[in-house]
Design a protein around this motif. Structure first.
Motif, PDB file in Angstrom:
ATOM      1  N   MET A  58       0.746  -1.113  -0.138  1.00  0.00           N
ATOM      2  CA  MET A  58      -0.029  -0.001   0.104  1.00  0.00           C
ATOM      3  C   MET A  58       0.852   1.203   0.138  1.00  0.00           C
ATOM      4  O   MET A  58       0.384   1.921  -0.724  1.00  0.00           O
ATOM      5  N   GLY A 107       4.018  -3.331  -8.478  1.00  0.00           N
ATOM      6  CA  GLY A 107       3.100  -4.147  -9.287  1.00  0.00           C
ATOM      7  C   GLY A 107       3.960  -5.574  -9.399  1.00  0.00           C
ATOM      8  O   GLY A 107       3.091  -6.824  -9.327  1.00  0.00           O
ATOM      9  N   GLN A 154      -7.637  -0.825   1.027  1.00  0.00           N
ATOM     10  CA  GLN A 154      -8.004  -0.094  -0.195  1.00  0.00           C
ATOM     11  C   GLN A 154      -9.215   0.642  -0.039  1.00  0.00           C
ATOM     12  O   GLN A 154      -9.489   1.580  -0.437  1.00  0.00           O
ATOM     13  N   ARG A 213       3.672  -7.355  -6.065  1.00  0.00           N
ATOM     14  CA  ARG A 213       2.389  -8.018  -6.034  1.00  0.00           C
ATOM     15  C   ARG A 213       2.089  -9.324  -6.719  1.00  0.00           C
ATOM     16  O   ARG A 213       1.594 -10.225  -6.260  1.00  0.00           O
ATOM     17  N   LYS A 223       2.479   2.227  -3.420  1.00  0.00           N
ATOM     18  CA  LYS A 223       1.666   2.509  -4.488  1.00  0.00           C
ATOM     19  C   LYS A 223       1.885   3.792  -5.164  1.00  0.00           C
ATOM     20  O   LYS A 223       2.415   4.686  -4.551  1.00  0.00           O
ATOM     21  N   PRO A 224       2.044   3.958  -6.563  1.00  0.00           N
ATOM     22  CA  PRO A 224       1.448   3.002  -7.513  1.00  0.00           C
ATOM     23  C   PRO A 224       2.622   2.153  -7.798  1.00  0.00           C
ATOM     24  O   PRO A 224       2.212   1.250  -9.033  1.00  0.00           O
TER      25      PRO A 224
END
Lengths: 284, 285
Positions: free
Chosen positions: A89, A96, A172, A99, A92-93
């Protein structure tokens, strides 16, 4: 919401049928096995099967190991997945790749990973090289008590991703303006964590803990992969006991063990459930 | 802009390192599948030595890049392939039955109000919480009564009803806005049409997620075949056989493992966004 529609039974039919035939009816009917002696006369013996079961050394070993392994795995899984979700979190962004990599093991068959594990944890393998490089002595990871480490790691490797995404989806849903508002009001990081994040995450945290624990109770695959069908006593789980009794067609002990374990599991979850209700009430 | 790029460097590096660590066994398996069988056999034979002065080699590249492991399992000796086909058969049959049973049950439990709904949902939650050691007992009793032990149905039928995926779908469906269904009803759609043309299309992400996760379960079957197929080992899926394959190295086991990973990886790539979007579980209610 559809009210008073007879067609609901049409939608329910296949599921309900399977549920009844494979679970509910035999679950109730099976009580009979656990209360009789299994001879051709099938004499009613009351709780005698349970009494002898709870004196059986193999059952107790299996139960203890299953409990211990799940008590090692579930909290580790819970804490690690929360940390991981928070870290994902925070960056972010970006993140990726991380994840994707975290979730991948949940889909990958751990059976195929067995080979890599056997090489990594071999007495002359990379893990022991690392141990030596760090100044420890080598460990026989694939023998006796040390077996637990590769087994637990394989379990964590496999299940970490799923718990992480549940936490991630919970984090989120917390609206960002809530934090901005709190910052304006002068609440520090810690204050925000306690008054905003914690109460809003508690239900999910409970869910993750329960799911993690359910999965940890099932720990057997990893034992079978790494230690084989007849493992060392330190990793002999309840499932091993059930399989042995099942092979001997000893339905009395199998059913008695299953019902005993069901009661234990249900009791644990009932306690957790009430603890969670109190926690939610106290925090809000 | 420049500043935003530099933020979180340390946690990002840490995350990337952790991710690489998680991928290590997958990469290792894939890499070793391109070694020649002789090299793998020699390498695997150095395992299990308790000589404290020697280590196994760490092989980062093959002596010679080779596809002969794959050639071997796909064309010369079909043993591994046969088990692979078993696995595919189980996964396909289970997923097909679940596709028929699970969405309908979830729909009934989420969009209808009827007597006994809460009781049925409670039973499903209960079954979700009970571990396999417990639920295998009722399964066995029924399978024995129906004479299905030691057949493929022993594995397929009990798995057709999957409490966790019913729960997952129901949680998603219960959150759908009622107006959607009311609008369809005004247009003359009954409960069946509402299911097919409203509920299912809207649930696409969670259906994808459930299908992918359920595939992962089916592809990693161990407990069920071990308990239900005790005398019919030729019906085992590949997931159970791996640890017999490693007892004595044939040199082709890494290609088998890599081949077994492949469908799972493809499914993961295809459904990844569905899983992230569809698994929106927040509480047990």
């Amino acid at each position: 919401m559809f009210v008073k529609k007879k067609s609901v039974w049409l939608f329910l039919l296949p599921g309900l049928l399977l549920l009844m035939v494979f679970y509910v009816v035999p679950l109730v009917g099976g009580v009979r096995y656990s209360l009789t002696d299994g001879s051709y006369k099938n004499v009613f013996v009351g709780m005698a099967n349970y009494r002898s079961l709870w004196k059986n050394a193999m059952f107790l070993t299996g139960l203890r190991n299953t409990m211990e392994l799940s008590l090692i795995c579930a909290p580790l899984l819970w804490v690690l997945s929360f940390l991981l979700a928070s870290a994902l979190m925070a960056v972010k962004p970006y993140g990726g790749f991380a994840r994707s990599a975290v979730l991948l093991p949940y889909l990958a068959p751990s059976s195929a990973m067995l080979l890599a594990w056997l090489v990594l944890f071999d007495f002359g393998g990379p893990v022991n090289r690392l141990c030596v490089a760090l100044g420890f002595s080598r460990v026989m990871w694939l023998e006796s008590g040390a077996l637990r480490l590769p087994i637990v790691l394989m379990f964590l490797w496999k299940n970490l991703g799923f718990c992480t995404i549940i936490f991630l989806s919970a984090l989120q849903t917390i609206p960002h303006p809530l934090y901005e508002y709190a910052t304006l009001e002068g609440a520090g990081f810690l204050r925000q964590a306690v008054t905003i994040t914690l109460p809003l995450v508690t239900p999910s945290a409970f869910l993750v803990f329960v799911l993690a624990w359910i999965n940890a109770f099932k720990i057997f695959k990893e034992v079978y992969f790494i230690a084989g069908a007849y493992p060392d006593e330190s990793v002999y789980t309840l499932q091993n006991y059930m399989n042995n009794m099942f092979e001997k067609l000893n339905y009395q002990d199998v059913t008695a063990a299953a019902y005993s374990f069901a009661v234990i599991v249900m009791a644990i979850f009932a306690v957790l459930f009430f603890a969670q209700r109190r926690a939610v009430r106290d925090l809000s | 802009m420049h500043k935003a790029h530099k933020r979180h460097i340390a946690p990002r590096l840490l995350l990337a390192a952790f991710a690489a660590l998680l991928l290590l066994p997958v990469v290792m398996t894939a890499l070793y599948s391109f070694f020649s069988p002789e090299e793998i056999r020699a390498f695997m034979e150095t395992r299990g030595s308790y000589n404290a002065s020697a280590f196994m080699e760490i092989k980062l590249a093959p002596d010679m890049f080779s596809l002969s492991q794959y050639y071997n399992i796909l064309i010369e000796d079909m043993t591994i392939l046969r088990y692979f086909v078993n696995s595919a058969m189980y996964a396909a049959a289970i997923l097909l039955l679940q596709a028929l049973v699970v969405p309908m049950t979830a729909y009934a439990l989420s969009r209808f109000r009827f007597r006994g709904r809460d009781a049925i949902f409670f039973v499903i939650l209960l079954l979700m919480l009970l571990p396999f050691q417990v639920t295998m007992v009722p399964n066995v009793l029924t399978l024995r009564a129906l004479g299905l032990i030691d057949t493929v149905w022993a594995i397929i039928l009990p798995m057709a009803i999957a409490p966790f995926y019913i729960f997952l779908l129901r949680q998603y469906m219960i959150g759908l806005p009622a107006e959607m269904f009311e609008a369809a009803q005004i247009d003359g759609a009954g409960t069946g049409r509402c299911f097919l043309y409203v509920a299912l299309p809207v649930c696409r992400p969670v259906l994808g997620a459930a299908a992918a996760l359920s595939f992962a379960d089916c592809w990693n079957l161990v407990e069920q075949p071990l308990t239900y197929l005790t005398t019919r080992k030729e019906l085992y899926p590949l997931s159970v056989v791996f640890n017999q394959l490693t007892q004595k190295s044939t040199g082709v086991e890494f290609a088998g493992a890599a081949l077994y990973m492949l469908p799972a990886l493809l499914i993961y790539l295809f459904f990844q966004s569905d899983i992230l979007e569809g698994v929106q579980l927040t509480e047990l209610k």
